[in-house]
Design an enzyme around this catalytic site. Structure first.
Site, short mmCIF file in Angstrom:
data_model
loop_
_atom_site.label_atom_id
_atom_site.label_comp_id
_atom_site.label_asym_id
_atom_site.label_seq_id
_atom_site.Cartn_x
_atom_site.Cartn_y
_atom_site.Cartn_z
N ASP A 80 0.93 -1.09 0.07
CA ASP A 80 -0.13 -0.05 -0.14
C ASP A 80 0.83 1.13 0.15
OD1 ASP A 80 -1.53 2.09 0.58
OD2 ASP A 80 -2.79 1.17 2.28
N TYR B 21 -5.75 15.55 -8.75
CA TYR B 21 -4.93 14.63 -9.65
C TYR B 21 -3.76 15.63 -10.10
CZ TYR B 21 -2.99 11.16 -12.92
OH TYR B 21 -2.15 10.66 -13.56
#
Length: 249
Positions: free
Chosen positions: A62, A154
């Site tokens: 992760d 983003y």
């Protein structure tokens, strides 16, 4: 072989850009740790690479979790040797514009896309330094260079990757560690379906590219291969744009 003797840890390796890089790097002689939250897919890809004569290891990761990074780097070093190449692809996309985005969405995108690169750099750099150097390759985007009409987080997250890469290059140069970023334009991967969910949107975007097509995963993988190899030994703090001329418009 262009990567003989190198150990590469590739994040986001279970598919898309990362899978293509893992296969190419293995063919060029690197031992490859395939790291992703999708542990089973990582193991399957590693097994496929080994069946073709390469050396590979599947590692669960992760990218936004510090402890997960520590485990992944430890497993890589134990199974393949200390990583001398780190390719950081792991990322997520959020389409909401500023007026519609939530703070939670902002923080999640930043945590994975930018925070993950920070954590990965910090986890791997000491091992690279002890090995005499290495190459860190951070996959940003043309979205890290220009703004967006459709996304709040983003583009800023990818811009953070761009500048963090330059800071990494400066701070670790004396230890023989190079750091560079790759900035793909729209690439023909699963993430593209999130950005351009209809055939019409996809075709319109493709038509804007001067070379007349989207990037393939292999286009980006070959850029990463150059930066991972000794052919780029004097390249650090740079950004390699792989966009078919899109940002030249």
């Amino acid at each position: 072989m262009r990567l003989g003797g190198k150990v590469a840890l590739i994040t986001g390796g279970a598919g898309g850009l990362g899978e293509c890089q893992a296969r190419l790097f293995a063919r060029e002689g690197a031992a490859v740790a395939v790291a992703d939250v999708r542990a089973r897919e990582c193991e399957d890809l590693a097994g496929s690479i080994e069946s073709e004569g390469g050396r590979a290891l599947g590692v669960e990761l992760d990218a936004a979790d510090e402890a997960s990074w520590e485990r992944a780097v430890r497993e890589t070093a134990r199974g393949l040797g200390s990583p001398t190449v780190l390719v950081q692809n792991a990322g997520i996309y959020a389409r909401e514009p500023i007026a519609e985005a939530t703070l939670e969405q902002w923080e999640r995108v930043m945590a994975v896309n930018a925070g993950g690169v920070f954590l990965g750099t910090r986890a791997v750099a000491p091992l690279m330094a002890a090995a005499g150097g290495g190459s860190i390759i951070n996959v940003s985007s043309t979205s890290g260079i220009v703004g967006s009409r459709i996304s709040a987080a983003y583009n800023p997250s990818k811009a953070a990757v761009r500048v963090l890469t330059k800071s990494t290059a400066i701070q670790y140069a004396a230890e023989g560690i190079r750091a560079n970023s790759i900035h793909p334009g729209p690439a023909d991967t699963a993430m593209l379906d999130e950005v351009y969910p209809t055939a019409e949107l996809r075709a319109d975007r493709e038509g804007q590219v001067p070379l007349g097509r989207l990037a393939s995963a292999l286009d980006v993988a070959y850029a990463a291969l150059f930066l991972a190899s000794d052919e780029s030994s004097y390249v650090t703090g740079a950004e390699l744009v792989v966009d078919g001329g899109l940002t030249a418009l």
